[in-house]
Scaffold this motif. Structure first.
Motif, short mmCIF file in Angstrom:
data_model
loop_
_atom_site.label_atom_id
_atom_site.label_comp_id
_atom_site.label_asym_id
_atom_site.label_seq_id
_atom_site.Cartn_x
_atom_site.Cartn_y
_atom_site.Cartn_z
N SER A 534 28.01 41.90 109.09
CA SER A 534 27.24 43.14 109.13
C SER A 534 27.46 43.83 110.46
O SER A 534 27.29 43.23 111.52
CB SER A 534 25.74 42.84 108.93
N LYS A 536 26.91 47.78 112.32
CA LYS A 536 26.35 49.13 112.25
C LYS A 536 27.38 50.11 112.74
O LYS A 536 28.15 49.82 113.65
CB LYS A 536 25.08 49.24 113.07
N GLU A 550 30.52 45.98 106.10
CA GLU A 550 29.21 45.72 105.51
C GLU A 550 28.16 46.41 106.35
O GLU A 550 27.96 46.06 107.52
CB GLU A 550 28.96 44.21 105.44
N ASP A 551 27.51 47.40 105.75
CA ASP A 551 26.50 48.18 106.47
C ASP A 551 25.18 48.05 105.72
O ASP A 551 25.04 48.53 104.58
CB ASP A 551 26.92 49.64 106.57
N ALA A 552 24.22 47.37 106.32
CA ALA A 552 22.93 47.15 105.64
C ALA A 552 22.12 48.42 105.48
O ALA A 552 21.23 48.49 104.61
CB ALA A 552 22.11 46.12 106.45
N THR A 553 22.43 49.43 106.24
CA THR A 553 21.65 50.68 106.13
C THR A 553 21.94 51.44 104.84
O THR A 553 21.19 52.33 104.46
CB THR A 553 21.97 51.59 107.34
N LEU A 554 23.06 51.09 104.19
CA LEU A 554 23.37 51.80 102.96
C LEU A 554 22.37 51.46 101.84
O LEU A 554 22.21 52.24 100.88
CB LEU A 554 24.80 51.45 102.50
N ASN A 555 21.72 50.29 101.91
CA ASN A 555 20.73 49.90 100.90
C ASN A 555 19.31 50.29 101.28
O ASN A 555 18.36 49.96 100.58
CB ASN A 555 20.79 48.38 100.68
N SER A 556 19.16 50.97 102.36
CA SER A 556 17.83 51.38 102.82
C SER A 556 17.46 52.74 102.22
O SER A 556 18.22 53.32 101.44
CB SER A 556 17.81 51.44 104.35
N ARG A 557 16.29 53.22 102.59
CA ARG A 557 15.83 54.51 102.05
C ARG A 557 16.61 55.68 102.64
O ARG A 557 16.68 56.73 102.01
CB ARG A 557 14.34 54.69 102.35
N PRO A 559 20.15 56.03 103.61
CA PRO A 559 21.55 55.60 103.80
C PRO A 559 22.36 56.68 104.54
O PRO A 559 22.15 57.88 104.32
CB PRO A 559 22.03 55.38 102.38
#
Length: 625
Positions: A534, A536, A550-557, A559
């Motif tokens: 992961s 950023k 792999e960017d975890a922010t894409l699955n957040s509210r 993206p």
């Protein structure tokens, strides 16, 4: 009569010489030892001849100077020849030399008398080209010159004169006699006397220091044409063989070998000899001799020093003395204009063939100063290595007793840069540019220090985790070290071959270590891409579609896919146009289309408006027309 500038200058020099002669007379103590006189006859007469007319072939001017010089000497030494009314001849005798208060200038009187008659003879030789009768007068003057030369030789044969003066007086007398016999056409006798003078001058040149050999060698070359002419007139084969055997004839040159050996011993006692790179040079300045004596035990003193600061301080104090010695040599060169340029065609040793003795001594002292500076800088490097923060060294060296921060590798690379500047100055040393062996040694020394500098630059790059640059610097350092260690001409004063071998062994391990770190860093970057750790990123997704991260922010509210409101971008502004041509356009009249109201009360108003209209160019009869 109007005097020329040269005559005025000559009179001024003679006044200065007279003042010096009057001031130099000293009364020695009663119990003082008998002084041994040294008169450099050839150098003395050559200097006088060049300063008083013979530079331009003016023998009459030189003859006048000799007469005035004899008069001043007799007055100074209290040896007059009678008074104004009566003349009483008084020659210089051995009794004048054996007095306790005797002066070596008593020997100058017969020398100047011989020079005066010789110059008169040379003047008559020039005039005899048009007046042959003057040749008889020439012969008489040369005979008189021989009488004075024999008188000088007899005086110099006493115990009050050293071996050098005896040899010079004998050579001078032989030359004057050879000149007389040459004019008389006595070729065999002339050749014998001229060859005798030449042999003495050759031996004196070999016995004297290098800077004093020039005048003797020039005199030897000056006698060569006359000897060849004598050999031609006598008969080449017999005369040349006889002349070559003169050196071994018994009684002709007397105790020449003994006198030459004695002269050489006196010269060695008077001045210290310095030898550098196969060439010996006489050390005249007192400061230089004291400095050379002081540094003979410098190596042992440095070994006895407790630590590096004490050694550095000792070298710095010696460097100050070395600079004073160099300044003394430069002052001596400035005082004597003959020492500023090397003599043409002068033979030298294997090093510095075009330099005279004093200039070669200056080159040696400059080399000594640079060598001491280099040793001081190497001690600074050794002191810095005690506190070096080296990531390649497993066991850290404890800090010095004085404490303080650790030395960084870049500090050592700067020190080696200063050392390389010192080596460059040694390569550019005056007079050593054409010495191939010396330049090869300096090049080997420069390669050695470049290897150490590149090594510490590589350590600096390792600390910055710039592995590829570090590997390149390690490789360059190894190349320099290999070239320096394989050189056939190592520097004699700085033998670094052992340290270079150790450096090559150290570089091998350090280079592979840096290369491994470089490969490991590349593998870590590839694993990041493959296994998707992961990370950023500030870039939106549409700008990095070709790179998978792999960017975890894409699955957040919120993206980071695309920016709906584009950012402001500067664009060119619409240009503004100003209609300035309107003020210069004539418009047609519209009076016929406007309804006319003919009331009287409004006439003044209409007239006023018509005036205004006419003022702006509207309407009116003129406009309609």
């Amino acid at each position: 009569m109007v005097e020329s500038k040269a005559e005025k200058a000559e009179v001024g020099r003679e006044d200065v010489e007279a003042d010096k002669e009057n001031m130099d007379v000293e009364e020695p103590a009663a119990d003082a030892p008998m002084k041994v006189f040294t008169v450099e006859i050839l150098r003395l007469i050559k200097d006088m001849q060049l300063q008083h007319g013979l530079r331009h072939g003016d023998f009459q001017r030189y003859r006048g100077y000799c007469s005035r010089r004899v008069k001043r000497l007799r007055k100074t030494l209290n040896l007059p020849q009678g008074d104004r009314r009566h003349y009483k001849k008084r020659n210089v005798t051995l009794a004048n030399l054996e007095k306790p208060n005797s002066d070596e200038r008593f020997l100058h009187i017969p020398l100047m008398l011989a020079e005066r008659t010789w110059s008169y003879a040379m003047q008559l030789r020039q005039e005899s080209n048009t007046e042959p009768r003057k040749r008889f007068h020439l012969i008489e003057k040369l005979r008189k010159s021989c009488v004075y030369a024999l008188q000088l030789q007899d005086l110099c044969a006493s115990d009050r004169c050293d071996a050098r003066t005896k040899l010079e007086a004998e050579a001078y007398s032989a030359w004057i006699h050879g000149s007389l016999h040459f004019e008389l056409g006595l070729w065999q006798s002339a050749a014998e006397n001229l060859k005798k003078a030449q042999v003495i001058y050759e031996n004196l040149a070999q016995a004297m220091p290098e800077e004093e050999q020039t005048v003797y060698r020039a005199k030897v070359e000056e006698l060569q044409p006359s000897l060849r002419y004598c050999a031609y007139n006598v008969g080449e084969n017999a005369s040349v063989n006889d002349l070559l055997e003169m050196r071994g004839q018994a009684g002709l040159l007397g105790n020449l070998s003994h006198l030459v050996a004695q002269t050489k011993a006196e010269s060695m006692e008077a001045f210290q000899m310095m030898e550098w790179r196969g060439r010996s040079v006489t050390v005249r300045p007192e400061k230089v001799r004291l400095f050379l004596l002081s540094i003979q035990e410098l190596g042992r003193s440095i070994e006895k020093a407790k630590d590096y600061p004490a050694k550095i301080e000792m070298l710095e104090s010696v460097l100050l003395d070395c600079k004073d010695a160099i300044a003394a040599i430069k002052d001596e060169i400035k005082q004597d204009p003959k020492l500023r340029q090397p003599a043409a065609g002068e033979a030298g040793g294997p090093a510095g063939g075009g330099l005279i003795g004093i200039q070669y001594l200056l080159a040696y002292m400059s080399y000594t100063r640079l060598k001491l500076t280099l040793e001081r800088n190497l001690f600074l490097v050794a002191q810095a290595k005690l506190t070096l923060d080296d990531p390649n060294v497993a066991e850290k060296t404890p800090l010095a007793s004085g404490g303080g921060k650790k030395t960084k590798p870049q500090d050592l690379s700067r020190l080696y840069e200063i050392i390389l500047q010192n080596v460059t100055e040694m390569q550019q040393l005056g007079g050593m540019e054409h010495d191939a062996a010396y330049q090869a040694e300096m090049e080997q020394l420069a390669l050695s220090f470049r290897a150490f500098r590149c090594y510490y630059i590589a350590i600096t790059l390792v600390a910055m985790k710039r592995w590829r640059e570090a590997v390149a610097m390690y490789e360059r350092s190894r190349k320099y070290a290999s070239d320096a260690s394989s050189s056939k001409t190592p520097c004699k004063d700085f033998d670094l071959r052992g340290e270079l071998k150790q450096l090559i062994a150290t570089i091998e391990g350090c280079k592979f270590s840096a290369h491994a770190y470089s490969v490991l860093e590349d593998d870590t970057a590839d694993d990041t891409v493959l296994f998707g750790k992961s990370q950023k990123s500030s870039k939106p997704l549409y700008e990095r579609l070709s790179h998978y991260k792999e960017d975890a922010t894409l699955n957040s509210r919120n993206p980071n896919v695309f920016k709906l409101i584009p950012e402001m971008e500067p664009i060119p502004a619409k240009p503004l146009f100003f209609d300035l041509a309107l003020n210069f356009v004539d418009f047609p009249s519209l009076d016929d289309k406007i309804e006319q109201k003919g009331s009287t009360g409004k006439g003044a108003t209409a007239g006023m408006s018509g005036f205004v209209k006419g003022l702006f160019g509207w309407g009116g009869g003129g406009a309609s027309k």
